[in-house]
Write a protein that holds these residues in place. Structure first.
Motif, PDB file in Angstrom:
ATOM      1  N   ARG A 102      24.438  97.345  79.828  1.00  0.00           N
ATOM      2  CA  ARG A 102      24.414  96.964  78.419  1.00  0.00           C
ATOM      3  C   ARG A 102      23.090  96.269  78.145  1.00  0.00           C
ATOM      4  NH1 ARG A 102      28.853  94.194  74.709  1.00  0.00           N
ATOM      5  NH2 ARG A 102      29.938  95.967  75.526  1.00  0.00           N
ATOM      6  N   LEU A 103      22.311  96.848  77.266  1.00  0.00           N
ATOM      7  CA  LEU A 103      21.002  96.281  76.941  1.00  0.00           C
ATOM      8  C   LEU A 103      21.146  95.029  76.082  1.00  0.00           C
ATOM      9  CD1 LEU A 103      17.969  96.707  77.314  1.00  0.00           C
ATOM     10  CD2 LEU A 103      18.003  98.133  75.261  1.00  0.00           C
ATOM     11  N   SER A 104      22.098  95.064  75.139  1.00  0.00           N
ATOM     12  CA  SER A 104      22.274  93.956  74.206  1.00  0.00           C
ATOM     13  C   SER A 104      23.688  93.983  73.649  1.00  0.00           C
ATOM     14  CB  SER A 104      21.269  94.086  73.056  1.00  0.00           C
ATOM     15  OG  SER A 104      21.549  93.152  72.040  1.00  0.00           O
TER      16      SER A 104
ATOM     17  N   PHE B 293      16.287  96.488  66.917  1.00  0.00           N
ATOM     18  CA  PHE B 293      15.292  97.340  66.266  1.00  0.00           C
ATOM     19  C   PHE B 293      14.169  97.684  67.243  1.00  0.00           C
ATOM     20  CE2 PHE B 293      13.559  93.135  65.686  1.00  0.00           C
ATOM     21  CZ  PHE B 293      12.204  93.318  65.801  1.00  0.00           C
ATOM     22  N   ASN B 294      13.932  96.815  68.212  1.00  0.00           N
ATOM     23  CA  ASN B 294      12.859  97.005  69.189  1.00  0.00           C
ATOM     24  C   ASN B 294      13.417  97.330  70.578  1.00  0.00           C
ATOM     25  OD1 ASN B 294      13.989  94.469  69.627  1.00  0.00           O
ATOM     26  ND2 ASN B 294      12.044  93.559  70.276  1.00  0.00           N
ATOM     27  N   TRP B 295      14.489  98.119  70.632  1.00  0.00           N
ATOM     28  CA  TRP B 295      15.197  98.357  71.879  1.00  0.00           C
ATOM     29  C   TRP B 295      14.319  98.991  72.966  1.00  0.00           C
ATOM     30  CZ3 TRP B 295      15.945 103.191  73.945  1.00  0.00           C
ATOM     31  CH2 TRP B 295      15.732 104.280  73.091  1.00  0.00           C
ATOM     32  N   ILE B 296      13.340  99.810  72.573  1.00  0.00           N
ATOM     33  CA  ILE B 296      12.467 100.426  73.585  1.00  0.00           C
ATOM     34  C   ILE B 296      11.625  99.352  74.271  1.00  0.00           C
ATOM     35  CG2 ILE B 296      10.510 101.990  73.954  1.00  0.00           C
ATOM     36  CD1 ILE B 296      11.755 103.864  71.931  1.00  0.00           C
TER      37      ILE B 296
ATOM     38  N   LEU C 218      13.953  97.401  76.551  1.00  0.00           N
ATOM     39  CA  LEU C 218      14.275  98.214  77.727  1.00  0.00           C
ATOM     40  C   LEU C 218      13.126  98.196  78.723  1.00  0.00           C
ATOM     41  CD1 LEU C 218      16.257 100.149  79.129  1.00  0.00           C
ATOM     42  CD2 LEU C 218      15.133 102.021  77.895  1.00  0.00           C
ATOM     43  N   LYS C 219      11.910  98.398  78.236  1.00  0.00           N
ATOM     44  CA  LYS C 219      10.737  98.377  79.115  1.00  0.00           C
ATOM     45  C   LYS C 219      10.622  97.017  79.819  1.00  0.00           C
ATOM     46  CE  LYS C 219       5.726  99.054  79.174  1.00  0.00           C
ATOM     47  NZ  LYS C 219       5.556  98.147  80.268  1.00  0.00           N
ATOM     48  N   ARG C 220      10.831  95.971  79.073  1.00  0.00           N
ATOM     49  CA  ARG C 220      10.710  94.637  79.665  1.00  0.00           C
ATOM     50  C   ARG C 220      11.748  94.419  80.769  1.00  0.00           C
ATOM     51  NH1 ARG C 220      10.654  88.684  76.835  1.00  0.00           N
ATOM     52  NH2 ARG C 220      10.407  87.569  78.794  1.00  0.00           N
ATOM     53  N   THR C 221      12.951  95.007  80.621  1.00  0.00           N
ATOM     54  CA  THR C 221      13.987  94.845  81.651  1.00  0.00           C
ATOM     55  C   THR C 221      13.603  95.530  82.954  1.00  0.00           C
ATOM     56  OG1 THR C 221      15.304  96.786  81.011  1.00  0.00           O
ATOM     57  CG2 THR C 221      15.839  94.686  79.941  1.00  0.00           C
ATOM     58  N   PHE C 222      12.721  96.507  82.887  1.00  0.00           N
ATOM     59  CA  PHE C 222      12.239  97.155  84.107  1.00  0.00           C
ATOM     60  C   PHE C 222      11.031  96.409  84.674  1.00  0.00           C
ATOM     61  CE2 PHE C 222      14.717 100.673  82.355  1.00  0.00           C
ATOM     62  CZ  PHE C 222      15.449 101.020  83.485  1.00  0.00           C
TER      63      PHE C 222
ATOM     64  N   VAL D  61      18.661  90.021  77.160  1.00  0.00           N
ATOM     65  CA  VAL D  61      18.837  89.423  75.842  1.00  0.00           C
ATOM     66  C   VAL D  61      20.316  89.064  75.686  1.00  0.00           C
ATOM     67  CG1 VAL D  61      16.871  90.628  74.813  1.00  0.00           C
ATOM     68  CG2 VAL D  61      19.137  91.661  74.713  1.00  0.00           C
ATOM     69  N   ASP D  62      20.636  88.273  74.646  1.00  0.00           N
ATOM     70  CA  ASP D  62      22.015  87.841  74.421  1.00  0.00           C
ATOM     71  C   ASP D  62      22.973  89.026  74.418  1.00  0.00           C
ATOM     72  OD1 ASP D  62      21.333  85.174  74.265  1.00  0.00           O
ATOM     73  OD2 ASP D  62      21.193  85.161  72.067  1.00  0.00           O
ATOM     74  N   GLY D  63      24.038  88.890  75.180  1.00  0.00           N
ATOM     75  CA  GLY D  63      25.055  89.937  75.242  1.00  0.00           C
ATOM     76  C   GLY D  63      24.666  91.110  76.123  1.00  0.00           C
TER      77      GLY D  63
END
Length: 138
Positions: free
Chosen positions: A79-81, A86-89, A92-96, A103-105
């Protein structure tokens, strides 16, 4: 030696948990039966993500072989969020780039990896030798 076969779901209508396979995906799931049956080793156990597209992908093979289909939430997507981004890409990049970032949730890459590795460790300690794990993206 234990063999783990990781299979990603066939073509789906979307990314949400309840997304079904497309007509093409349903055909691919039928073709998967033949592919898996031709392997040089039999599959002893099937474990799937609870996502509809994952279950629909492997269910025809499970029915064909009579193997029970085991569902495990540890194969769910990360779960990304907890809310639409709005800036999910970028997130996502930052999580890699930073496997501890979330981020929250959401769930970090590290947390998702640990979750999946728990299942893999359990599987490696089982008596079975050849397993098929069907997942959505982690």
């Amino acid at each position: 030696m234990k063999t783990l076969l990781l299979v990603r779901h066939c073509e789906a209508e979307g990314q949400e948990a309840k997304a079904s396979l497309t007509e093409q995906g349903i055909q691919q799931a039928q073709q998967l039966i033949g592919y898996l049956n031709k392997l040089s080793y039999p599959i002893d156990k099937i474990i799937s993500s609870p996502y509809k597209r994952a279950v629909q992908t492997i269910e025809p093979y499970a029915k064909d072989t009579g193997l029970p289909l085991h569902i495990d939430t540890r194969l769910e997507e990360r779960r990304l969020s907890g809310q639409p981004l709005f800036n999910w890409i970028e997130v996502l990049k930052r999580t890699f780039d930073d496997i501890d970032f979330k981020v929250d949730g959401g769930e970090s890459t590290k947390e998702a990896t640990v979750r999946a590795l728990e299942l893999f460790k359990e599987v490696m300690n089982e008596n079975r030798k050849r397993l098929c794990l069907l997942r959505t993206a982690i």
